[in-house]
Design an enzyme around this catalytic site. Structure first.
Site, PDB file in Angstrom:
ATOM      1  N   ASP A 285    -102.086 -30.611 -51.246  1.00  0.00           N
ATOM      2  CA  ASP A 285    -100.784 -30.729 -50.224  1.00  0.00           C
ATOM      3  C   ASP A 285    -101.111 -31.600 -48.773  1.00  0.00           C
ATOM      4  O   ASP A 285    -102.392 -31.264 -48.322  1.00  0.00           O
ATOM      5  CB  ASP A 285     -99.596 -30.504 -50.089  1.00  0.00           C
ATOM      6  CG  ASP A 285     -98.827 -30.702 -49.669  1.00  0.00           C
ATOM      7  OD1 ASP A 285     -98.468 -31.575 -49.411  1.00  0.00           O
ATOM      8  OD2 ASP A 285     -98.252 -30.054 -48.799  1.00  0.00           O
ATOM      9  N   LYS A 286    -100.710 -32.676 -48.707  1.00  0.00           N
ATOM     10  CA  LYS A 286    -100.925 -33.009 -47.228  1.00  0.00           C
ATOM     11  C   LYS A 286     -99.923 -32.638 -45.549  1.00  0.00           C
ATOM     12  O   LYS A 286    -101.207 -31.611 -45.166  1.00  0.00           O
ATOM     13  CB  LYS A 286    -100.809 -34.504 -47.081  1.00  0.00           C
ATOM     14  CG  LYS A 286    -101.098 -35.278 -45.739  1.00  0.00           C
ATOM     15  CD  LYS A 286    -100.541 -36.506 -45.969  1.00  0.00           C
ATOM     16  CE  LYS A 286     -98.979 -36.775 -46.358  1.00  0.00           C
ATOM     17  NZ  LYS A 286     -98.308 -35.984 -44.444  1.00  0.00           N
TER      18      LYS A 286
ATOM     19  N   PHE B  73     -85.587 -51.212 -41.175  1.00  0.00           N
ATOM     20  CA  PHE B  73     -86.986 -51.119 -41.724  1.00  0.00           C
ATOM     21  C   PHE B  73     -86.629 -51.376 -43.439  1.00  0.00           C
ATOM     22  O   PHE B  73     -85.697 -50.078 -43.774  1.00  0.00           O
ATOM     23  CB  PHE B  73     -87.636 -50.394 -40.904  1.00  0.00           C
ATOM     24  CG  PHE B  73     -89.088 -50.018 -42.043  1.00  0.00           C
ATOM     25  CD1 PHE B  73     -90.131 -50.102 -41.810  1.00  0.00           C
ATOM     26  CD2 PHE B  73     -88.874 -48.567 -43.166  1.00  0.00           C
ATOM     27  CE1 PHE B  73     -91.339 -49.693 -42.020  1.00  0.00           C
ATOM     28  CE2 PHE B  73     -89.598 -48.636 -43.434  1.00  0.00           C
ATOM     29  CZ  PHE B  73     -91.200 -49.000 -43.729  1.00  0.00           C
TER      30      PHE B  73
ATOM     31  N   THR C 146     -99.490 -35.774 -52.285  1.00  0.00           N
ATOM     32  CA  THR C 146     -98.496 -35.315 -51.917  1.00  0.00           C
ATOM     33  C   THR C 146     -97.448 -35.967 -51.880  1.00  0.00           C
ATOM     34  O   THR C 146     -96.898 -37.590 -52.899  1.00  0.00           O
ATOM     35  CB  THR C 146     -98.860 -36.149 -50.298  1.00  0.00           C
ATOM     36  OG1 THR C 146     -98.123 -36.089 -49.482  1.00  0.00           O
ATOM     37  CG2 THR C 146     -99.288 -38.049 -50.515  1.00  0.00           C
ATOM     38  N   GLY C 147     -96.056 -35.878 -51.204  1.00  0.00           N
ATOM     39  CA  GLY C 147     -94.595 -36.415 -51.702  1.00  0.00           C
ATOM     40  C   GLY C 147     -94.526 -37.420 -50.526  1.00  0.00           C
ATOM     41  O   GLY C 147     -93.420 -38.135 -50.997  1.00  0.00           O
TER      42      GLY C 147
ATOM     43  N   LYS D  47     -97.498 -33.206 -59.540  1.00  0.00           N
ATOM     44  CA  LYS D  47     -98.314 -31.900 -58.891  1.00  0.00           C
ATOM     45  C   LYS D  47     -99.240 -31.282 -60.499  1.00  0.00           C
ATOM     46  O   LYS D  47    -100.222 -31.060 -60.233  1.00  0.00           O
ATOM     47  CB  LYS D  47     -98.221 -31.981 -57.606  1.00  0.00           C
ATOM     48  CG  LYS D  47     -97.426 -32.539 -56.801  1.00  0.00           C
ATOM     49  CD  LYS D  47     -97.770 -31.415 -54.997  1.00  0.00           C
ATOM     50  CE  LYS D  47     -97.180 -32.955 -54.219  1.00  0.00           C
ATOM     51  NZ  LYS D  47     -97.072 -31.545 -52.911  1.00  0.00           N
TER      52      LYS D  47
ATOM     53  N   ASP E 215     -98.367 -25.470 -48.868  1.00  0.00           N
ATOM     54  CA  ASP E 215     -97.787 -24.513 -47.617  1.00  0.00           C
ATOM     55  C   ASP E 215     -96.056 -24.904 -47.648  1.00  0.00           C
ATOM     56  O   ASP E 215     -95.534 -23.580 -47.327  1.00  0.00           O
ATOM     57  CB  ASP E 215     -97.978 -24.965 -46.315  1.00  0.00           C
ATOM     58  CG  ASP E 215     -97.130 -26.493 -46.021  1.00  0.00           C
ATOM     59  OD1 ASP E 215     -97.615 -27.023 -46.543  1.00  0.00           O
ATOM     60  OD2 ASP E 215     -96.880 -26.178 -44.556  1.00  0.00           O
TER      61      ASP E 215
END
Length: 1063
Positions: A379-380, A518, A655-656, A776, A796
């Site tokens: 994961d990131k 944005f 990663t999400g 994942k 985590d």
């Protein structure tokens, strides 16, 4: 209830799941049968059960059944106790979560209730910074208009604050307990599923139907932020929550050593059968020719046939030679694994003193598997990064400010912000020239920080005098606004029509005329404000690749200079933003605002018209400079990734987060570099697009030269040679693959998964962005099943549980996102850097020790068993034993335990100073190992032994590789030759890709808070600042509120009455 839709009614009794979670494998009732079933999957255990049955037959057994049942029960008991201990800690962790307290509305008043007792239909009160206990329908909150802010880090890894809003009809309930207790709505919704971003339902209340979507839901695992309190009704609980639906099932994990031992035991059993047949044939022959004469002395009336005698001898020898199949092997292996587990638990180099977190082995049966890992899935957010953003450097009007803190000396003094009472004391900046430029009144520097203090969607809150708190949508915006705050441009407050900034001690109020928000296509944000002296200005920040195209031609020289600075910042792994401004006349703005009004009121292609209106005003801007923000990695991440890469371990990041965010981190930790040959980005929205992008990547990887027209040639070679590594060895360059979640969904389909896996495995780095927890797990399963490789997953958050359970080894980080990943993991520690020591030290040595033990163990068993085989030729194949079983057992225990005791005794004697102090006359040479190595004769023996043992092997391998090289040897030789030429070419030129610049606007995954701010829905009390005539006209002309939560109408009638059941 088990219908197409899930029905809930608060005032009715519905038998649904409670909110209990379970990561354990056993309970009191299922432990014995399930554990015995798992243990008898081991071939040796099943064999000895069969052997025990044979020993109960007196005609064929010369040994007592007691000699088999005692070791078998001992083996099963020891293993069962170990498994029960492991599962006890899982139960303990589950209980910690299940026994958390929640405030539940019961009998008209709020009462504390355990999480596990919460059920669908209950109304729960949540407070700020508390975890959401179940999937809730938001009813009301402390914020205006029923708004609340949540952090979804445990679901998708994002720490950006997201907005949820209750229905107007329920937000009126507020905190009135009596009205909440009388709430009698019925929710009709979809059944439980794992889609985190989608929810469809209808609230039936007082004969009205209200449409529900994901914007009205608070999912389990979220954390309530910046909201004092909120109330919600439980929709899904426990295993039905979307978080648990994405978690996957707990699987029984077995190591490759276990599978190898099962295979070896089968081969050994085959050897035992062959040996028994040989001895049985010998018994028949001996009985036919010689045995009949012995019946005078030993009468044997039951057996008259030599063939039948051989048949009985066969089973007798199966029993006697049973020691060749090692029953104590598994117990010995478990004891060794337990010792290795304690080595990891006791390792001070894996202890994190800041939070007092040691490494913990939660599953003790997988240690040697750590030494065979080939793929790491990480994961990131929270695993590789700390998700802490800091403003490090900037470029203003062609001049750079800021120093690289990695290269700072210890004596370097940070900038003194004591002149600013509202400065953030935690922020450090080490370039004094920037603060001097501000104090000297440099207009461009002032304009730079004025832009940072105005162009954002941050909300401020000053609870106490001098204590200013910012509510930020993302860490990036927080870092930029905090930097402006420290340098004297303090964002103080805002209303839907004004922004108040304290500039170098002077309070200035700007009229907010428009926010050009944005989105993922624009990659920029602008605000249009009117200064107190009546000047209208547009301030814009965004990705440099987007902003540079919209600059005035007079900025050419400054743009080139700033671009060089951006390259420098990118090379240091910093995330960059370009800043620009534009002066507007009142006439120009009024004309443009009419265009914007028309775009807002258009019925067709509204988004396209708005984009065109934004483009109209955001042109011919003047460049101010650029910012460089560091997304801090965890300590030691770069070194860990480099070491694992050198060990030929491939690291995939799942990663999400958004693509740009993930690539930013890839560059920061050097998984992506500008020196890479190519970075393939797969972002297709259809199967055809994804297949085409993968095909192009594959063609690029294999080259299009005459000798290598496409990848099929290599595939044929691989099939012919049956060596999986040959294809990968043909790729000599460094490549990376980045794939988005929507593309990955197509790539994981059956007709594309092999092609995706082939391309991914050829790349040095693989980054999968915007993936769901289930995706994942699917990626891990794909590699695990098709590559037959040992995999490790590390994360985590709760969104990592599914891949942690799917991988051979699951590692949980005890981080900021709770303990859910740790509860589902096999190993846990506090920092990503400890993964290096876990794999390359503990994993390597566990694997080596286990292999050496197995070799010795099988050697010992064969040596003992073959003695009985040879003895059969001397005892007339009568199935007698040469050594008494009890004698052999005693000898076996003596040598095993005695050798360990002697080893440690000698070790203690040779290396301990205590013996010297106790017996100084008998042990004058403490540490004789060191003294012996000073003797020349010892080194001569070592040298001769090494030469005699090693030289023949080296000579043989050299001649074999030179005279008869395999296809793999040829490919490796060609690869080494190309790598030798590579440095010579790289010195000639280095090409920087513009994609390597990391825009700090990559954090956003959705449209910003622009419309939310201008609508005033999140404002508690409007400021009393006077609004200029122009601003009042603009805000009266168009209702910004109408567009805040405007969604595409979805008919409620889709919930057909014939598909629902009344409760």
């Amino acid at each position: 209830i088990r219908n197409s839709f899930w029905l809930l009614a608060k005032d009715e009794s519905i038998s649904n799941n409670d909110n209990r979670i379970k990561t354990s494998k056993y309970n009191i009732l299922t432990f014995l049968p399930v554990n015995l079933f798992e243990q008898f999957q081991r071939v040796a255990n099943a064999y000895f059960l069969f052997l025990l049955v044979l020993q109960l037959i007196p005609e064929i057994s010369s040994l007592s059944w007691f000699t088999t049942i005692v070791p078998l029960v001992l083996v099963l008991t020891i293993t069962a106790v170990k498994d029960a201990t492991d599962d006890y800690f899982r139960h303990k962790s589950d209980n910690q979560v299940n026994n958390r307290q929640a405030e539940v509305l019961i009998d008209g008043k709020l009462q504390n209730e355990k999480w596990m007792n919460v059920r669908p239909g209950d109304i729960i009160k949540l407070e700020n910074n508390k975890f959401v206990a179940a999937d809730l329908l938001l009813l009301s909150s402390s914020e205006p208009h029923g708004l609340c802010y949540i952090e979804t880090a445990e679901l998708d890894g994002e720490t950006n604050l997201k907005v949820r809003q209750a229905l107007p009809v329920t937000s009126e309930l507020g905190a009135d307990i009596s009205r909440l207790a009388e709430f009698d709505g019925v929710v009709v919704c979809e059944p439980p599923n794992n889609k985190l971003d989608k929810f469809i339902g209808v609230l039936l209340l007082k004969d009205n139907r209200y449409f529900l979507n994901n914007e009205k839901m608070l999912l389990r695992g979220c954390v309530l932020r910046n909201t004092e309190w909120c109330f919600g009704m439980v929709i899904f609980a426990g295993p039905d929550t979307k978080l648990m639906q994405n978690s996957g099932r707990t699987k029984f994990k077995r190591t490759s050593i276990d599978r190898l031992m099962n295979t070896l035991v089968l081969w050994i059993f085959g050897f035992l059968i062959c040996t028994g047949i040989i001895l049985a044939i010998g018994s028949s022959i001996w009985e036919h020719h010689v045995g009949a004469h012995f019946r005078i002395y030993l009468y044997w009336n039951d057996v008259n046939s030599s063939v039948f005698s051989g048949f009985l001898s066969f089973w007798s020898y199966i029993i006697i030679l049973n020691t060749v199949v090692p029953i104590s092997l598994y117990v010995s292996v478990e004891v060794i694994r337990l010792g290795h587990s304690h080595f990891i638990n006791w390792d001070l180099k894996m202890y994190y003193p800041k939070k007092d977190i040691p490494a913990e082995v939660r599953t003790t049966t997988l240690n040697e598997e750590l030494g065979q890992i080939e793929y790491v899935f990480s994961d990131k957010t929270g695993t590789i990064t700390q998700n802490i953003m800091t403003f490090n450097k900037c470029s203003i009007n062609g001049k750079t400010y800021g120093k690289n803190w990695h290269n700072l000396q210890k004596k370097t003094v940070p900038v003194d912000f004591s002149f600013n009472p509202l400065a953030d004391r935690k922020y450090k900046f080490y370039d004094h020239s920037l603060i001097e430029s501000i104090k000297l009144g440099d207009p461009m520097v002032h304009e730079f920080f004025r832009l940072l203090s105005l162009c954002h969607t941050v909300m401020s809150e000053e609870k106490n005098a001098g204590e200013l708190t910012y509510q930020v949508q993302s860490p990036d915006e927080g870092a930029l606004v905090t930097a402006a705050r420290n340098f004297g441009f303090i964002f103080k407050s805002r209303t839907p029509e004004t922004i108040t900034v304290e500039e170098m001690g002077k309070l200035v109020t700007y009229q907010l005329l428009a926010i050009l928000d944005f989105n993922n296509i624009r990659k920029r944000m602008s605000v249009i404000v009117q200064t107190p002296d009546g000047q209208i200005k547009l301030y814009c920040k965004g990705a440099d690749s987007i902003l540079f195209e919209r600059l005035h031609p007079s900025n050419e020289e400054l743009m080139c200079l700033t671009s060089n600075h951006l390259e420098e910042f990118a090379g240091e792994g910093l995330r960059t933003l370009a800043l620009a401004y534009k002066n507007l006349t009142e006439e120009h703005f009024r004309e443009w605002f009419k265009i914007l009004q028309k775009a807002y009121t258009s019925l067709d292609s509204r988004n396209e018209h708005l984009a065109a209106a934004y483009e109209e005003i955001e042109r011919d801007m003047m460049l101010l400079g650029a910012t460089a923000v560091e997304d801090k990695l965890q300590e030691g991440v770069r070194e860990t990734i480099a070491s694992l890469s050198l060990a030929n371990i491939k690291i995939w990041v799942l990663t999400g987060d958004k693509q740009e965010t993930a690539m930013n981190i890839g560059y920061s930790c050097h998984m992506l570099t500008d020196a890479m040959n190519e970075i393939f980005i797969v972002s297709g929205h259809t199967v055809v697009e994804v297949r085409e992008e993968l095909r192009k990547a594959k063609e690029y990887l294999f080259g299009r030269s005459n000798d290598l027209p496409n990848g099929h040639v290599f595939c044929e070679k691989m099939q012919e040679s049956k060596q999986d590594s040959v294809l990968e060895e043909t790729i000599t360059g460094d490549y990376a693959l980045v794939i988005n979640g929507h593309s990955l969904a197509h790539a994981l389909e059956a007709n594309l998964e092999n092609e995706f896996l082939e391309v991914a495995c050829m790349c040095k780095t693989v980054i999968c962005c915007r993936v769901t927890p289930l995706q994942k797990a699917q990626v891990v399963e794909l590699v695990k099943n098709h590559r037959k490789a040992i995999t490790l997953a590390i994360g985590d958050g709760a969104n990592d549980i599914s891949m942690i359970k799917s991988a051979h080894i699951g590692v949980g980080i005890s981080g900021e996102e709770g303990m859910q990943a740790v509860l589902a993991s096999d190993y846990s520690f506090a920092q990503f850097k400890y993964l290096k020591r876990l794999l390359l030290v503990h994993g390597r040595w566990s694997y080596f020790r286990m292999c050496k033990f197995l070799c010795y163990f099988f050697y010992k068993n064969f040596a003992f068993t073959l003695v009985h085989f040879w003895f059969g030729f001397f005892c007339g194949f009568s199935a007698q034993i040469i050594l008494d079983t009890s004698y052999w057992t005693a000898i076996n225990r003596f040598f095993i335990l005695g050798s360990i005791a002697v080893y440690f005794a000698i070790l203690f004697t040779m290396h301990s100073g205590g013996i010297f102090y106790i017996f100084p006359t008998h042990f004058p040479y403490v540490g004789n190992a060191r003294n012996s190595l000073s003797q020349i004769s010892v080194w001569l023996v070592i040298l001769l032994t090494t030469v005699v043992s090693v030289m023949p092997v080296i000579t043989f391998r050299f001649l074999k590789e030179d005279l008869n090289p395999t296809l793999t040897d040829q490919v490796q030789k060609m690869q080494r030759a190309r790598r030798k030429q590579k440095p010579l070419q790289s010195h000639m030129h280095r090409v920087y890709r513009t994609s390597s610049r990391r825009s700090a606007y990559a954090f956003s995954h959705q449209e910003g808070y622009g419309e939310l701010i201008t609508s005033g829905k999140n404002m508690r009390v409007n400021n009393s600042h006077q609004t200029s005539g122009l601003a009042r006209t603009m805000h009266n002309s168009i209702s910004w509120t109408e567009n805040l939560h405007e969604k595409t109408p979805e008919t409620v009638n889709s919930f057909r009455s014939d598909r629902t059941v009344k409760v």
